[in-house]
Motif scaffolding. Structure first.
Motif: not given
Length: 227
Positions: A40-46, A49-52, A59-64, A114-121
């Protein structure tokens, strides 16, 4: 008269690829690795981050999340899960066949946020990069970059296939009769009653992406003019 040049712009998540299923698999994996509270913490961060950022960043959410739990060894397992996920197994039925069908009379192009790493992958590992012969555009807000789309892929007419009515509406306002908007009713955005009640209908609605195999070029172009 010469045939009009056509570019078909395909969204990825919940249009060609079942992103709801991917999110469900990730939720299950998070539960197994870091427990329900961590999930739940991960998805809250997710969502924060999407709002920002204006787009999703797994991956950015995982970094946070890592900033809060820098010593958690499960984070390496989570990153490996995301990077090695079998995206090709989550393509909607007939998704690649639809892209090949479009290539017979148009130029198919991936148009995604999307982002420049995960979405292209994701696009690469799903087989979609190869299906569109590398014609991929990924923006932060794709509906704001249509002038760039036109420069890179000029055409007399565009067809946009996207599960988000908000995007379809914005693109229709920009291109008018030069675009046919196609709404595949797949995924949670496409079935949200609030969304359906907020935005106007697309030029063409279909139940699933595979339905485009039964619709020819003339019908798609006429749909824009009828609206």
């Amino acid at each position: 008269m010469a045939e009009p040049t056509v570019v078909v712009l395909f969204d990825v998540d919940n249009t060609l690829l079942d992103n709801d299923r991917i999110a469900a698999d990730l939720t299950q994996h998070l539960d197994e690795e870091i427990g329900t509270r961590g999930e739940r913490q991960y998805w809250a961060i997710f969502e924060e981050l999407r709002e920002q950022l204006g787009y999703v960043d797994y991956l950015g959410a995982l970094q946070r999340y890592r900033q809060a739990y820098p010593r958690d060894p499960h984070l390496l397992t989570l990153s490996r899960f995301l990077l090695n996920y079998p995206f090709a197994e989550r393509l909607f039925p007939q998704a690649c066949a639809v892209v090949r069908h479009a290539a017979e009379w148009s130029r198919p192009v991936i148009l995604s946020d999307g982002d420049v790493v995960f979405q292209p992958r994701k696009i690469d590992r799903s087989g979609l990069y190869e299906a569109v012969e590398g014609n991929v555009l990924i923006y932060i807000h794709k509906e704001r970059e249509l002038d760039d789309v036109e420069q890179r892929y000029p055409a007399d007419h565009y067809v946009l296939v996207d599960d988000k009515l908000r995007i379809l509406t914005a693109v229709k306002a920009y291109w008018g009769e030069r675009v046919t908007t196609v709404f595949p009713r797949q995924g949670h955005y496409a079935t949200d009653p609030d969304v359906l009640g907020t935005f106007p209908s697309a030029d063409l609605s279909i139940d699933r992406i595979g339905d485009l195999l039964n619709i020819n070029q003339a019908a798609l172009l006429d749909a824009a003019r009828r609206r």
